[in-house]
Scaffold this active site. Sequence first.
Site: not given
Lengths: 446, 446, 446, 446
Positions: A166, A100, A373, A311, A191, A200-201, A23, A51, A365, A46, A377, A196, A205
Amino acid sequence: MACRTEFGPSQPFKGAKITGSLHMTIQTAVLIETLTALGAEVRWCSCNIFSTQDHAAAATARDSAAVFAWKGETLQEYWWCTERALDWGPGGGPDLIVDDGGDATLLIHEGVKAEEEYAKTGKFPDPNSTDNVEFQLVLTIIKDGLKSDPLKYTKMKERLVGVSEETTTGVKRLYQMQANGTLLFPAINVNDSVTKSKFDNLYGCRHSLPDGLMRATDVMIAGKVALIAGYGDVGKGCAAAMKQAGARVIVTEIDPICALQATMEGLQVLPLEDVVSEIDIFVTTTGNKDIIMVDHMRKMKNNAIVCNIGHFDNEIDMLGLETYPGVKRITIKPQTDRWVFPDTKSGIIVLAEGRLMNLGCATGHPSFVMSCSFTNQVIAQLELWKEKASGKYEKKVYVLPKHLDEKVAALHLGQLGVKLTKLSKDQADYISVPVEGPYKPAHYRY
Amino acid sequence: MACRTEFGPSQPFKGAKITGSLHMTIQTAVLIETLTALGAEVRWCSCNIFSTQDHAAAATARDSAAVFAWKGETLQEYWWCTERALDWGPGGGPDLIVDDGGDATLLIHEGVKAEEEYAKTGKFPDPNSTDNVEFQLVLTIIKDGLKSDPLKYTKMKERLVGVSEETTTGVKRLYQMQANGTLLFPAINVNDSVTKSKFDNLYGCRHSLPDGLMRATDVMIAGKVALIAGYGDVGKGCAAAMKQAGARVIVTEIDPICALQATMEGLQVLPLEDVVSEIDIFVTTTGNKDIIMVDHMRKMKNNAIVCNIGHFDNEIDMLGLETYPGVKRITIKPQTDRWVFPDTKSGIIVLAEGRLMNLGCATGHPSFVMSCSFTNQVIAQLELWKEKASGKYEKKVYVLPKHLDEKVAALHLGQLGVKLTKLSKDQADYISVPVEGPYKPAHYRY
Amino acid sequence: MACRTEFGPSQPFKGAKITGSLHMTIQTAVLIETLTALGAEVRWCSCNIFSTQDHAAAATARDSAAVFAWKGETLQEYWWCTERALDWGPGGGPDLIVDDGGDATLLIHEGVKAEEEYAKTGKFPDPNSTDNVEFQLVLTIIKDGLKSDPLKYTKMKERLVGVSEETTTGVKRLYQMQANGTLLFPAINVNDSVTKSKFDNLYGCRHSLPDGLMRATDVMIAGKVALIAGYGDVGKGCAAAMKQAGARVIVTEIDPICALQATMEGLQVLPLEDVVSEIDIFVTTTGNKDIIMVDHMRKMKNNAIVCNIGHFDNEIDMLGLETYPGVKRITIKPQTDRWVFPDTKSGIIVLAEGRLMNLGCATGHPSFVMSCSFTNQVIAQLELWKEKASGKYEKKVYVLPKHLDEKVAALHLGQLGVKLTKLSKDQADYISVPVEGPYKPAHYRY
Amino acid sequence: MACRTEFGPSQPFKGAKITGSLHMTIQTAVLIETLTALGAEVRWCSCNIFSTQDHAAAATARDSAAVFAWKGETLQEYWWCTERALDWGPGGGPDLIVDDGGDATLLIHEGVKAEEEYAKTGKFPDPNSTDNVEFQLVLTIIKDGLKSDPLKYTKMKERLVGVSEETTTGVKRLYQMQANGTLLFPAINVNDSVTKSKFDNLYGCRHSLPDGLMRATDVMIAGKVALIAGYGDVGKGCAAAMKQAGARVIVTEIDPICALQATMEGLQVLPLEDVVSEIDIFVTTTGNKDIIMVDHMRKMKNNAIVCNIGHFDNEIDMLGLETYPGVKRITIKPQTDRWVFPDTKSGIIVLAEGRLMNLGCATGHPSFVMSCSFTNQVIAQLELWKEKASGKYEKKVYVLPKHLDEKVAALHLGQLGVKLTKLSKDQADYISVPVEGPYKPAHYRY
């Protein structure tokens, strides 16, 4: 920033060509800047047609890297961009890939497969051999490439030191290729780093679900009933956010362990069917498909909000909704539609057309999470590049070593005012860990 | 109870002799009843000299099993009990061991080692070869056994199908023996089941820390400052409990990932030294030693509460406190002591003499949590017994398979009113899991 | 909506002319629609030069009422609008006023005072008699009116049945006039209804503070340190929101009772000076002035966020900031400015120019909260109109009777799925309340 | 302690005789010590036949005051104790009364009434004139007193400077007497101080509900469904405690405002009838009667826990339960009974025989909360004594002035590490309050 301070002076990426498929947002622009600040050359596309933030792409193109991305690409343009980002001219492809979703990796693997077939049989790949519209485009691009250079992707894979990936989806593809023995180069699974996946999750969120809801609808969350479909890390973050904002939360789950966890936090666990008519806000977080079907939607309260932060847009049956006879779509504002059913005159509010609502209705995010994240990387790319000649990494999928996962965390502590306690040698021996870490066994769950 | 309903009729443990070494409490009594209800014969000892609830031991002895345990054993009595529980008469030892801390397993391994040495050299083990008082007792017991039967432990290990172990400490010993190649029989690591580690540590301590504090001191937790040393699962549960009760929580951590997690929950992370004089309640949860030293204690507020819910009593420097020149101990009530320093006349309140305060000052974990842990034990024992002849389990340490971990959770849902959602075949295929589970990869962190 | 269903058919406002002075937003549009649906004629102006949503004003003008309001009025235009909204032509002014901040009420009182002076002495009011720029405009408008009709405001006050006022500021002015004996008509203090004060302040700000922060800055709140200046209802809502989002919260307070309340929720209470350099997000909620001064700002972390959700923009020393020698203002986007100090090169992010950040950076309170506040207004207006001839209300300030406060709550329960328990006659007698309420004494604190 | 430090040196109670009627616990012992440390002479009785802690009574009798109280008094003994505590010998009664529930106040009022009747008609009060067993005892005691001194209570009321009362029940009686014009001396309502009502009810019960549940039953609260009957301050504290411990909470309410508040915190509000069979833990907090009836109990889950933390034991229909045909009571341990219904063989667990479970199953409120309540008592007594000759207090009921309520809070801040912000003169003027407080209007809700 802490990365640049620590690694910048030694220019560890000197000589490395990196292709990224991720993205193209302002956070990604910072990632690209970091890679170049550490010495790399970069080309970027991307990994999603919607995005790209065009101002971020423009600034990056101006300052740091070749960028092939804009908001609202067609699928054809999307794959053209991916191919462009991988093409470093006559010397072959990139040394490293930041992926990604795995599309850059996919293109190389399919390319190599086609080139091998061509070398053996002289046959070009046939786009009509598949019903999948997107895969037809992939085959077309490969076919075109094959005509100009029958070893294009083969040379790429030979040069490639490795990829860091990721997403859950991309990682799944990698493990499948590893299992089939078809993986062509080493891969680091970023991931599943703690810094991460959990960050991230869970934290991402927890932040961006209420953000998206408030920007899209201005709804007061307190006093409402929210259904969270799925209680994995994303679901845990979403349920926490809704509970803390004063909503009553009901969870749906298939996994008895996650269901038990939800219960221990005071959440009710019931199937969607049992409660569909009393919910104000529906949120899918499963990573699975067919979670909320049009038949559920017809039974919902008037003006119930339906959104997906899991997702793909097939968590919600958008197709069933769009093709429901007589249904009427009223766009309240971009990414916020009211769909009215002809029989009941009752309507539901669907966010972001069923796609990820935190990207569609908010800004994704927050930077802090993306920094975690993306530092993964960078650290993974550094590791791959450092070990390029050592043979440490075979054509397999590796989780980022725990001491590097801890490194990612450590790089973020200063900004938050954290001061760690230091282990004495004696204490370290007592619990059988090195003084400088890693401090936990591989299977530790955090 | 759900276990008994499901497995009772088929009597799967028919013919199995099971020895248990595990705190002889009322919850354990229910575990023993369950094992016998499923067909086993059982002999039991406790794994701690203080933890036996005598009424539970008496009732079990009357109804279900031979019990060798009482509250307040001497160390000598303790090891005598362990040896008794393992001795099933001439036919050798037990078929299966339920272990907690690994003492039953240790005794057999040391016994076999001594018997092998004796067979080779004719030498008896020498209790004076070690400074460790407790290990001297172990060697004495083995030496005595050797005199009456030089193959006592060797026959035991030959008969043994396997052990299931439920503590971090016990599991660590098992992995070390596996690494050294000295493990004599298969072992199932029950400690790292999700339904054990997360539930026992996180939810159990979240419940029993405030319980112990309130019973021991009646202190109002709201408005106080609590320091939680360590932010692993136990620390997470403790910090959550204190925060929710209205305390301000400060965490100490050595691990940057756990430190970052604490920060994301709004907790301050600082070294003990920086804040020692402003804390009202100190709680150690590390499983390490030398966390709170007597020099820290001298700097504490008058009447600060100091307790340990982590592991051994060496998390708190009890020795340093007891031997501090001129210190005065005033027992307020059993397990609650005020220690006054001679220079400052200021005192601190130490709970349970620095041992686990939830066992010493309250009644340990509530039954629901123990039911999760013990169901893991039962399921592990069933698995070992079922596969006793199949060769599935070698002389290694195994984590309980995930589908059995999910089974443990599933057995507890009905009681809590949970209704799971069912995966369709189509959805299961889409995410590549079986319809009936397991639903998550082995490395999933929950 | 529940109001319209219940009262609409009987048209209780038949014959009533209502003037409103209140932010002309979409929520206000619904209030105006409700007043007209109940039979009233309505004229409206805004009570703030920036807060009008032009599309809401336009829709209202088309459908329901005469509207004098647009976004970005000058002060002169603002007072012209207020005067227009009060002018119902030859028959005098309105029967009822819905006021927010008390400007409509002020204009009438100042008008009457001037007319009385003029009648006595023939003197016109002199705009130059004051330094206050805004008050000069008020006097000018009154002076102009006086020339065309020397009894304009006198006739207005004679016709007026009463005013309902919904802000702390407006209510304070009313009580002062009551104390001075200068109040010209009955007033209902809607601000101190529970369903107004607690809901608007506590729940409203709990929602709109994070909303504003996220829209303005995308900052991740988790892991940050937030300072909330003041722990009244607004402060309580803000502190709860920040804590729940994962921030660490420090409170400043002058009142020992509120300070103790903060402590009992686990919050630290310290003066601003002690912590100014470790805070990430500053929020003023005091309703007082001079809370965060430019000298504090100079000591803040780089990129600290500073905002006000309390009352006027003088909670933050904007003047001191703007006039600080060499300071540089960089507008990141509208309502989000970075101010850089020349000596340190360090900058802070100020939201909404120090004015209410939930209005400036987000969309104010969500509709549900406004519905509670506005239902109070409607119920108060109904009460004034119903009792217009009964003499029940004298020229005093009245709190809305508790049974009407409970009525407002009851009208909102159905939407949230609440089912109340019904008191039996026997139970009602036992606690000495009527079966149908009110259920609490006047001083009850909720 | 802060009280003694501040007021001790000046001995403000010098010459004052104080009678207290209040649970004779260790916290009360500290209150009595404080009163004597400030110069008073004290006589004490308990206000409940069960609540005396005998060791506290003994220590107080030894060190500070005449005590007439023991655990497990008969009703006759109870009233004898009350009379003894009021009897200061020939000089008449006490100067001041510290009351809890109003029994000392009642005895004097009934005594005076009887003496007046006797003076007029020569008639003694007739214990048989009432069915109320307890009131018969009151009349008997008065009758006996009358025989020895026909002006005993009349002299008492003449000497009395005033009473401070700390319960809802006692305060209600006082207001009724004020309304009837029968109140014989000034009274300060300590119950409605913020630092009493909010702290005792909200924070006290938030602490002591889980404490009582855990001590009585060891039940794991997480994962359970709790019903809280009533959402006043006590209910708010209980609901918060259960939610934070991981239970799902359902509230019953009669008051629409409180119901709306519950909803805004994410709690479900439903009548008991709708959910009776799915609840694990029932808690009554209403202060009303007939909340949980035996017909409800028969429909409950097996082993549902039923308890009361509201007021009298008639919140739960204990009479209906005890007299249910064939019901069987099994005492698990003191204060924890399992009641089994004959038809279903299903049983419920009733705590503390339906009386206040935090007193019966735990140790009541923690000392910090009691310190707030009792500091209110001390401050009220100081105020009454200081103004004994000024005529400031008439024969009416007064709420403690707000500056004294703030004083109580201020006295508790140091212990918690709170540092207040100081208002400047300029700021104080801006919001029209004195620099030194009080800072809020009388009707402020906190």
